[in-house]
Motif scaffolding. Structure first.
Motif, PDB file in Angstrom:
ATOM      1  N   ASP A 600       0.784  -1.115  -0.034  1.00 53.85           N
ATOM      2  CA  ASP A 600       0.106  -0.110  -0.148  1.00 53.85           C
ATOM      3  C   ASP A 600       0.847   1.321   0.234  1.00 53.85           C
ATOM      4  N   GLN A 601       2.103   1.131   0.412  1.00 55.81           N
ATOM      5  CA  GLN A 601       2.844   2.414   0.676  1.00 55.81           C
ATOM      6  C   GLN A 601       4.411   2.074   0.113  1.00 55.81           C
ATOM      7  N   PRO A 602       4.314   1.707  -1.094  1.00 55.14           N
ATOM      8  CA  PRO A 602       5.757   1.284  -1.855  1.00 55.14           C
ATOM      9  C   PRO A 602       6.842   2.512  -1.696  1.00 55.14           C
ATOM     10  N   ARG A 603       7.843   2.193  -1.639  1.00 56.81           N
ATOM     11  CA  ARG A 603       9.026   3.063  -1.351  1.00 56.81           C
ATOM     12  C   ARG A 603       9.200   4.106  -2.305  1.00 56.81           C
ATOM     13  N   ASN A 604       9.551   5.400  -1.781  1.00 54.71           N
ATOM     14  CA  ASN A 604       9.663   6.346  -2.656  1.00 54.71           C
ATOM     15  C   ASN A 604       8.439   7.248  -3.259  1.00 54.71           C
ATOM     16  N   LEU A 605       7.168   6.577  -2.946  1.00 56.40           N
ATOM     17  CA  LEU A 605       5.988   7.094  -3.955  1.00 56.40           C
ATOM     18  C   LEU A 605       5.003   7.599  -2.947  1.00 56.40           C
TER      19      LEU A 605
END
Length: 612
Positions: A600-605
């Motif tokens: 749900d909260q991928p890195r860098n995004l």
């Protein structure tokens, strides 16, 4: 048809129903109503407009009851009027309904032949009359509903009460979400747990085909007449509308919400198989003058725009250009008179798209060039909605997962509605073709539901991706943007490098990447490009590539060595991109879970990109 709330209790539930409807207002609606069973009577109030109008009418009438159902409606069959608002009644029967009864006209004809008189233009009223008629032979309300459900075609959720059963609420889930809120001495239903969180944090999530009977002290769930067990799940009572509910991740929840989201989005524009007279009515003058379309968007929204380009040019012969907003804003594009600028954004706050819009409006004003602007967006209060001439909302509800799913497919639905509207105003598409496409649009939620049933097959294939470092997605025509979208999803959440390509471009470079270790995902709907796509598949296999094919069930594509096939239900080729989004979303999701990434909260995004 947007929201359902119902309940059976020892206390009066009038205020609970009203509060539940208020908590569902974020979904969008145009009328509201409720029905209570009290002293052998159906006490009903309905009002056009906001829930507060209904609340005032209910308070003035001093309606009370311990058994009742309530509803907020987006008009589909019939205009937003009190007569068309839910609940609908047939003598002692009252019904609320989310979804579409696709065969309602045939059922209505049969019921009229039996002497039933219809007071609305809706598809829902047939359900009330069918239950009333079934009770002439059925031993009880539950059995009557079980007789009626197999007669209904489409996707729907129902809440049903009857004056002779003052302690009984019957509910049905068939293609439209419903949850049961479990209380002490009282039980409730709703289309979204959000409506019930103030009174309970214990929920039963009904599955497709479930019919449930609720009393104050019991909940029974049946499938094909046989009792089944459904677990009770407990949530933190402070959870808001961002709750994941029964799902492990928001992304998975939002993938599964797509059939309803599509239905909500198209309902704002359609009345039966025609466009509603009031759909974008204030834009008619502008649309009649439109000679070109320029779409501006970023990321997933850009892919939606790419598909719309095919539709604008193929269906209504209107030139259309699509450009990434971050590129558009930093060059000096030629502004052409009588161009419609369409900005697409989930949040309506995307910095590059908003800047491109403002710059274009400024330059057009300086040069006295006539343009029109329109936003396709999921947030009614956003900057883009406020700053464009017109807006078309995607009624997807809150989307929390960073990787867009239901926002994307509702954008596609909204874009098709826009194409049809402009074509109708400009008289560049035949009325019968509009009706045909609309009929297929209504059917899309059911096709999406059937496609979601392929989840376990896709999960098994996902295991073959978890150790891969690269992947290629191929499609032709309107599936090329879906190939790009599939590659983007896999990159976003699994961190596997992936590329989307037009399959016809294989020989111009990408074939050099194909080897035994490179998975190649193929999107193969039944369209005019299928035979050429099959040739592209042979080119990949000849180089040792392993194919993962999402193919139309009528395509003739079959499993063989190093060719894995998931069959997708047959769908109108024009609308296939909406349906084929689901397999690539599920594939990306399962691969990410297997690789242990933060889905749900991928890195860098970030979800809403409000900075450059």
């Amino acid at each position: 048809m947007c929201g359902i709330v119902g309940g059976v209790a020892e206390r009066s539930i009038t205020n609970i129903l009203i509060e539940g409807l208020k908590r569902l207002e974020y979904r969008g609606y145009d009328s509201a109503g409720l029905a209570l069973i009290n002293a052998g009577q159906v006490l009903r109030q309905r009002r056009v407009g906001k829930v507060v109008n209904l609340e005032q009418a209910v308070n003035e009438a001093d309606l009370m009851g311990s058994l009742g159902i309530a509803h907020t409606r987006w008009a589909t069959h019939g205009k937003p009027t009190e007569d068309n608002a839910h609940p609908h009644i047939s003598g002692p029967v009252a019904v609320v309904h989310n979804g579409i009864i696709e065969n309602y006209q045939e059922l209505k004809d049969d019921l009229e032949a039996l002497g039933y008189v219809f007071t609305s233009q809706t598809d829902t009223e047939v359900v009330a009359h069918l239950v009333h008629d079934a009770l002439k032979s059925a031993p009880n309300l539950l059995k009557a509903v079980e007789q009626v459900v197999p007669q209904l075609k489409g996707a729907f959720a129902l809440g049903i009460v009857h004056t002779d059963y003052p302690d009984e609420l019957i509910t049905v889930r068939e293609g439209s979400p419903l949850v049961i809120g479990v209380g002490i001495g009282e039980n409730f239903i709703s289309s979204d747990q959000l409506a019930l969180l103030p009174i309970t944090n214990r929920f039963i999530y009904l599955e497709e085909g479930d019919i449930a009977r609720l009393t104050r002290d019991s909940i029974e769930v049946f499938v094909n007449g046989q009792p089944v067990e459904r677990p009770i799940k407990e949530l933190d009572a402070t959870v808001s509308n961002a709750s994941k509910g029964e799902y492990k991740h928001y992304m998975l929840k939002e993938i599964y919400e797509q059939p309803e989201a599509i239905q909500q989005t198209i309902s704002q524009a359609l009345n039966g198989n025609t466009l509603r007279d009031d759909f974008l009515k204030n834009a008619d003058v502008d649309f009649s003058q439109i000679q070109n379309v320029q779409i501006i968007a970023c990321g997933t929204s850009y892919h939606a725009g790419m598909i719309a380009k095919y539709w604008f040019e193929q269906l209504i012969n209107l030139p259309c250009q699509v450009e990434i907003a971050s590129e558009f804003r930093y060059r000096t594009p030629v502004i052409v008179n009588h161009t419609l600028y369409v900005c697409i954004s989930q949040s309506g706050e995307t910095a590059d798209t908003l800047a491109a819009l403002r710059d274009t409006q400024k330059r057009a004003a300086e040069k006295n060039i006539h343009i029109a602007t329109l936003t396709i967006c999921n947030v009614a209060t956003s900057s883009m909605v406020r700053e464009t001439h017109h807006s078309l909302l995607t009624l997807a509800g809150p989307e929390i997962g960073v990787a867009s799913t239901k926002a994307f497919t509702t954008q596609l639905a909204a874009l098709m509605l826009l194409v049809l509207k402009i074509g109708q105003v400009k008289q560049s598409i035949a009325a019968d073709e509009i009706s045909s496409i609309i009929a297929d649009l209504w059917h899309i939620p059911k096709v999406m539901l059937d496609t979601l049933q392929k989840d376990k097959e896709i999960l098994r294939l996902s295991d073959l991706f978890k150790e891969k470092q690269h992947c290629l997605f191929l499609g032709r025509g309107t599936e090329f943007p879906i190939a790009l979208e599939g590659a983007l999803k896999l990159k976003e959440i699994s961190y596997i490098h992936a590329e989307g390509y037009a399959a016809g471009e294989l020989k111009h470079g990408p074939l050099a990447l194909v080897d035994n270790d490179m998975p190649v995902v193929i999107l193969a709907p039944q369209d005019d490009m299928l035979d050429k796509l099959k040739s592209n598949m042979e080119e990949v296999q000849a180089r040792g590539g392993e194919l993962f094919v999402f193919a139309d069930e009528t395509s003739g594509i079959k499993e063989k060595d190093r060719q894995h096939v998931v069959l997708v239900p047959n769908v109108n080729a024009l609308l296939a991109p909406i349906v084929y989004s689901i397999p690539v979303q599920l594939l990306s999701y399962h691969v990410a879970v297997l690789r242990g990434t933060d889905v749900d909260q991928p890195r860098n995004l970030a979800k809403s990109v409000t900075v450059e």
